[in-house]
Design an enzyme around this catalytic site. Structure first.
Site, PDB file in Angstrom:
ATOM      1  CG  HIS A 111      -0.374   0.011   2.544  1.00 39.59           C
ATOM      2  ND1 HIS A 111       0.202   1.163   3.179  1.00 39.59           N
ATOM      3  CD2 HIS A 111      -0.076  -0.980   3.495  1.00 39.59           C
ATOM      4  CE1 HIS A 111       0.667   0.942   4.155  1.00 39.59           C
ATOM      5  NE2 HIS A 111       0.634  -0.448   4.494  1.00 39.59           N
ATOM      6  CB  CYS A 127       1.741  -3.349   5.306  1.00 40.00           C
ATOM      7  SG  CYS A 127       0.326  -4.169   5.895  1.00 40.00           S
TER       8      CYS A 127
END
Length: 230
Positions: A111, A127
């Site tokens: 992301h 992440c």
């Protein structure tokens, strides 16, 4: 009677036609993502130590991006995964786009970020962060179903001791501990990388059998007893 039946048939045809055209109109205006491509021509490889995400197209180098990855206490999950969801605008912390991975013990994805200074560092919670302009580009290229390989050792940087683990932790290292305990007949649950009470109970039994303090914590000693490090 025959006329009445004909009218009913005509009404049914009109209703079906209206439903189909209405559905087609909705589909035409909706965002077509996520799309599914079980045999995507693209693959992604992530190299956490180099803070690099590489895209291959039909096996050939296509794109490279600099990324941020997980810190030692919340590492980016090593393994082979699949992109299972694509989303937009989940909030400033996630940037304009999100590509979700099927990691069994939590929500991990690729992301954007509102902290561009973190790119090139081990600063995420697991992440893979990208510059917003880069994740916008990646989002348009990569379909759902794309394979993502995250390189590294499941226990982290092998020049350091692996992290201590206890109830509440998650990760590939937890899954590895569960697998070893299961092979020894101590753990009977699912090896899902989630350190819960059943994993704690299995670990304590293992510790008691090995004449160790049954505190339910995976320390360097436990890694050695399980044959995971020398």
């Amino acid at each position: 009677m025959r006329l009445f039946r004909c009218i009913l048939v005509l009404q049914l045809i009109v209703f079906v036609w209206a439903s189909v055209t209405s559905s087609a109109s909705v589909l035409a205006t909706e965002d077509p993502l996520p799309i599914y491509a079980p045999k995507s021509e693209y693959t992604i490889e992530v190299f956490p130590l180099q803070h690099r995400l590489t895209v291959y197209k039909q096996g050939k180098l296509y794109k490279q991006y600099r990324v941020a990855v997980g810190n030692p206490s919340t590492p980016t999950p090593v393994g082979v995964y699949t992109i299972i969801y694509k989303g937009k605008n989940w909030g400033p912390s996630f940037g304009p786009r999100w590509l979700g991975l099927n990691v069994p013990w939590g929500y991990y994805g690729i992301h954007g970020t509102n902290k561009p200074h973190s790119i090139g560092q081990h600063l995420s919670h697991g992440c893979i962060r990208m510059h917003n302009s880069h994740v916008l580009e990646l989002y348009e290229i990569i379909p759902v179903g794309t394979k993502v390989t995250i390189h590294g050792h499941v226990l982290g940087d092998m020049s350091r001791d692996p992290r201590d683990l206890a109830e509440g932790d998650v990760g590939g290292d937890v899954q590895l501990i569960q697998s070893r305990l299961k092979s020894g007949g101590y753990f009977t649950g699912v090896c899902d990388g989630k350190f819960r009470s059943d994993t704690t109970a299995a670990l304590k039994k293992f510790q008691r059998d090995r004449k160790l303090l049954p505190n339910g914590v995976v320390s360097r000693t436990i890694y050695k007893e399980l044959g995971l490090i020398e």
